[in-house]
Write an enzyme that holds these catalytic residues in place. Structure first.
Site, PDB file in Angstrom:
ATOM      1  CG  HIS A  43      49.565  24.219  21.969  1.00  0.00           C
ATOM      2  ND1 HIS A  43      48.744  23.176  21.659  1.00  0.00           N
ATOM      3  CD2 HIS A  43      49.724  24.187  23.324  1.00  0.00           C
ATOM      4  CE1 HIS A  43      48.403  22.532  22.779  1.00  0.00           C
ATOM      5  NE2 HIS A  43      48.991  23.121  23.804  1.00  0.00           N
ATOM      6  CB  SER A 138      54.985  10.120  26.696  1.00  0.00           C
ATOM      7  OG  SER A 138      54.440  11.363  26.884  1.00  0.00           O
ATOM      8  CG  ASP A 182      57.068  17.169  24.322  1.00  0.00           C
ATOM      9  OD1 ASP A 182      57.282  18.392  24.310  1.00  0.00           O
ATOM     10  OD2 ASP A 182      55.947  16.678  24.557  1.00  0.00           O
TER      11      ASP A 182
HETATM   12  C1  GLA Z   1      52.862  18.603  24.200  1.00  0.00           C
HETATM   13  C2  GLA Z   1      53.240  18.020  22.839  1.00  0.00           C
HETATM   14  C3  GLA Z   1      54.256  18.904  22.116  1.00  0.00           C
HETATM   15  C4  GLA Z   1      53.798  20.352  22.072  1.00  0.00           C
HETATM   16  C5  GLA Z   1      53.330  20.823  23.457  1.00  0.00           C
HETATM   17  C6  GLA Z   1      52.719  22.194  23.411  1.00  0.00           C
HETATM   18  O1  GLA Z   1      53.978  18.600  25.039  1.00  0.00           O
HETATM   19  O2  GLA Z   1      53.785  16.728  23.002  1.00  0.00           O
HETATM   20  O3  GLA Z   1      54.495  18.408  20.825  1.00  0.00           O
HETATM   21  O4  GLA Z   1      52.803  20.543  21.111  1.00  0.00           O
HETATM   22  O5  GLA Z   1      52.404  19.941  24.044  1.00  0.00           O
HETATM   23  O6  GLA Z   1      53.659  23.146  23.090  1.00  0.00           O
END
Ligand code: GLA
Length: 397
Positions: A43, A138, A182
């Site tokens: 986060h 995703s 991600d």
């Molecule tokens: C998900 C979101 C990412 C990131 C994480 C937490 O995977 O897609 O962008 O914010 O949560 O680190």
């Protein structure tokens, strides 16, 4: 214990065969893009901070060909054979396609929005990234489709540009306000290397991650915890952080340093600010932990030194960011009691997977200890696997 989650790595052959049986011709090309595990930095991405993920072996494979403009686009998933979703890439807009195919249509929409002419496509996707496990199924499908579309048509986009388009698809077509970690991990992964990202500048550096040379392994345990309210909670955390940055007069929480944390917390002194203080403390200390872990791993010293930082990250997600759930906490606590060097939840939270840094020869017994703790509570068995850093998006055929 398998080295894969559920079903083995996606292969070019599987997607190609399904494509041929559906369309009566060979695909013009096959691309793949992987899921990810985040070693540390949770986060922090939408706070313009630091993250340190790795691409994993589980991936989404896409077989693709151009289609006639009059026929529109089609996508079929090997995980749901018999169901082909059709849409017109030339006109598709947010709200037109939902469910899993929204990730695909969203990418073609985002390419169009960015001014790229892609035309209509026939696509077959085949993914081994488990769903709902916080391993970025995703991002894997988005990046694989984006790489396929750009590759087929010959649009010259670099890995970061593709990651940003994929994120746009998820934010504005699917409606999930994720950061960019991600998609960047899926695009920039390298074998044996972590992907260290400054999410403000989007600078990417690969950091060596040689665990086996030190007798260590990275154990992933998909807790299979029931995922509830994930998107709503994620959006709420993001809002909390943005409000805190505004209150503190900075563009993003990334701008509060560890040295300035006490001062920042003291300024959030309203009677209802306790939650905001906790959110800020998580983000600021997590950014510092990412930088510390990078320093340790770059120095080539014993990676066991990062164990306490992984544990501190978990405590911060549990107590300050409040995004863990009992399945996750039990898995982390049990892994540590069973001898893990460090452990933490990975990904967005409220379920999903944990990672544990373990001695190579203890991976099996630690996974068993967690399975035992779950069985005692009457919970569904978790799914463990050992992972390592793998290649990001690539063309297979
Ligand atoms: C998900 C979101 C990412 C990131 C994480 C937490 O995977 O897609 O962008 O914010 O949560 O680190």
């Amino acid at each position: 214990m398998s080295t894969d989650a559920q079903g083995g790595a996606g292969s070019a052959q599987g997607a190609t065969q399904l494509f041929e049986s559906l369309h009566g011709r060979a695909p013009q090309g096959v691309w793949a893009s992987p899921g990810r595990v985040n070693l540390i930095g949770e986060h922090t991405d939408y706070n313009e901070g630091f993250v340190l993920p790795l691409a994993i072996r589980q991936r989404c494979v896409v077989a693709a060909s151009a289609a006639d403009a009059s026929a529109g686009s089609s996508v079929t998933s090997a995980q749901r054979p018999g169901e082909t979703i059709r849409f017109t890439a030339a006109t598709v807009s947010p709200g037109d396609v939902d469910g899993w195919a929204a990730y695909v249509a969203g990418v073609l929409w985002a390419l169009r929005e960015a001014g790229h002419v892609v035309g209509e496509l026939d696509l077959v996707v085949d993914s081994t990234v488990p769903l709902g496990a916080s391993l970025s199924s995703s991002a894997a499908i988005e990046c694989a489709v984006a790489a396929a579309a750009a590759g087929l048509v010959g649009i010259d986009l670099d890995a970061t540009q593709i990651a940003l388009l994929a994120q746009r698809a998820e934010n504005d077509f699917v409606g999930m306000p994720c950061g960019v970690m991600d998609q960047m991990a899926s695009m920039h992964g390298k074998p044996g290397q972590l992907v260290f990202i400054d999410t403000r500048s989007l600078a990417v550096e690969n950091v060596p991650f040689d665990l086996s040379g030190h007798g260590l392994a990275l154990l992933v345990i998909d807790t299979r915890a029931p995922h509830a309210l994930v998107d709503g909670e994620y959006a709420a955390r993001r809002r909390d952080c943005e409000q805190a940055a505004q209150r503190l007069g900075v563009p993003a929480l990334r701008d509060i340093t560890g040295a300035g944390l006490d001062d920042a917390l003291a300024r959030l002194d309203g009677p209802d600010d306790e939650t905001m203080r906790k959110r800020v403390r998580h983000v600021v200390t997590e950014d510092d932990r990412v930088l510390e872990v990078v320093q340790v791993l770059r120095s080539g010293t014993d990676p066991r030194a990062i164990g306490p930082m992984l544990n501190a990250s978990h405590a911060s997600m549990r107590d300050d960011f409040e995004i863990t759930v009992p399945h996750v906490d039990v898995a982390v606590d049990t892994a540590l009691s069973a001898g893990a060097v460090g452990a933490r939840m990975t990904g967005g939270g409220f379920g999903g997977s944990i990672i544990a840094l373990v001695e190579q020869d203890a991976a099996e017994s630690i996974a068993q200890a967690v399975a035992g703790a779950y069985a005692e509570r009457g919970w569904e068995a978790p799914a463990p696997f050992v992972t390592r850093a793998e290649q990001g998006a690539t063309r297979l055929a």
